[in-house]
Design a protein around this motif. Sequence first.
Motif, PDB file in Angstrom:
ATOM      1  N   UNK A  70       0.849  -1.187   0.000  1.00  0.00           N
ATOM      2  CA  UNK A  70       0.000   0.000   0.000  1.00  0.00           C
ATOM      3  C   UNK A  70       0.886   1.238   0.000  1.00  0.00           C
ATOM      4  N   UNK A  71       0.281   2.367  -0.275  1.00  0.00           N
ATOM      5  CA  UNK A  71       0.989   3.638  -0.234  1.00  0.00           C
ATOM      6  C   UNK A  71       0.640   4.304   1.080  1.00  0.00           C
ATOM      7  N   UNK A  72       1.662   4.815   1.768  1.00  0.00           N
ATOM      8  CA  UNK A  72       1.453   5.339   3.114  1.00  0.00           C
ATOM      9  C   UNK A  72       2.112   6.694   3.285  1.00  0.00           C
ATOM     10  N   UNK A  73       1.400   7.585   3.921  1.00  0.00           N
ATOM     11  CA  UNK A  73       1.914   8.885   4.341  1.00  0.00           C
ATOM     12  C   UNK A  73       2.058   8.801   5.859  1.00  0.00           C
ATOM     13  N   UNK A  74       3.254   8.474   6.381  1.00  0.00           N
ATOM     14  CA  UNK A  74       3.410   8.219   7.819  1.00  0.00           C
ATOM     15  C   UNK A  74       3.073   9.434   8.671  1.00  0.00           C
ATOM     16  N   UNK A  75       2.509   9.149   9.835  1.00  0.00           N
ATOM     17  CA  UNK A  75       2.179  10.185  10.797  1.00  0.00           C
ATOM     18  C   UNK A  75       3.220  10.246  11.907  1.00  0.00           C
ATOM     19  N   UNK A  76       2.931  11.004  12.952  1.00  0.00           N
ATOM     20  CA  UNK A  76       3.887  11.179  14.048  1.00  0.00           C
ATOM     21  C   UNK A  76       4.092   9.928  14.896  1.00  0.00           C
ATOM     22  N   UNK A  77       3.261   8.897  14.684  1.00  0.00           N
ATOM     23  CA  UNK A  77       3.405   7.646  15.440  1.00  0.00           C
ATOM     24  C   UNK A  77       4.306   6.650  14.728  1.00  0.00           C
ATOM     25  N   UNK A  78       5.036   7.098  13.698  1.00  0.00           N
ATOM     26  CA  UNK A  78       5.893   6.221  12.893  1.00  0.00           C
ATOM     27  C   UNK A  78       7.355   6.652  12.982  1.00  0.00           C
ATOM     28  N   UNK A  79       8.250   5.664  12.877  1.00  0.00           N
ATOM     29  CA  UNK A  79       9.675   5.946  12.785  1.00  0.00           C
ATOM     30  C   UNK A  79      10.272   5.081  11.688  1.00  0.00           C
ATOM     31  N   UNK A  80      11.376   5.555  11.106  1.00  0.00           N
ATOM     32  CA  UNK A  80      12.090   4.803  10.077  1.00  0.00           C
ATOM     33  C   UNK A  80      13.302   4.147  10.724  1.00  0.00           C
ATOM     34  N   UNK A  81      13.458   2.842  10.492  1.00  0.00           N
ATOM     35  CA  UNK A  81      14.656   2.117  10.924  1.00  0.00           C
ATOM     36  C   UNK A  81      15.472   1.832   9.668  1.00  0.00           C
ATOM     37  N   UNK A  82      16.697   2.372   9.592  1.00  0.00           N
ATOM     38  CA  UNK A  82      17.526   2.133   8.410  1.00  0.00           C
ATOM     39  C   UNK A  82      17.817   0.652   8.209  1.00  0.00           C
ATOM     40  N   UNK A  83      17.962   0.289   6.940  1.00  0.00           N
ATOM     41  CA  UNK A  83      18.302  -1.081   6.574  1.00  0.00           C
ATOM     42  C   UNK A  83      19.675  -1.419   7.132  1.00  0.00           C
ATOM     43  N   UNK A  84      19.807  -2.631   7.615  1.00  0.00           N
ATOM     44  CA  UNK A  84      21.092  -3.108   8.147  1.00  0.00           C
ATOM     45  C   UNK A  84      21.888  -3.685   6.984  1.00  0.00           C
ATOM     46  N   UNK A  85      23.104  -3.192   6.784  1.00  0.00           N
ATOM     47  CA  UNK A  85      23.941  -3.680   5.679  1.00  0.00           C
ATOM     48  C   UNK A  85      24.380  -5.113   5.945  1.00  0.00           C
ATOM     49  N   UNK A  86      24.389  -5.914   4.894  1.00  0.00           N
ATOM     50  CA  UNK A  86      24.818  -7.319   5.036  1.00  0.00           C
ATOM     51  C   UNK A  86      26.306  -7.443   4.987  1.00  0.00           C
TER      52      UNK A  86
END
Length: 63
Positions: free
Chosen positions: A47-63
Amino acid sequence: MHARSGDRLVVHGKVVGTHDRVLEIVEVMGPDGTPPYRVRDDGGHESIMQPGPDCIVQPRVAD
């Protein structure tokens, strides 16, 4: 909020006792990593999402 494809979007539960939702960011649709984002859940639904203030981004962990 800035993200890249492969990062995770964590949506915190709004009600006591509900779990956080963790979604994979499949596509960044805004300029310079800004929302909206195309996200995929564990079941494969996108789905397409416009995150609100209850969301955080966790960066991808490099392999």
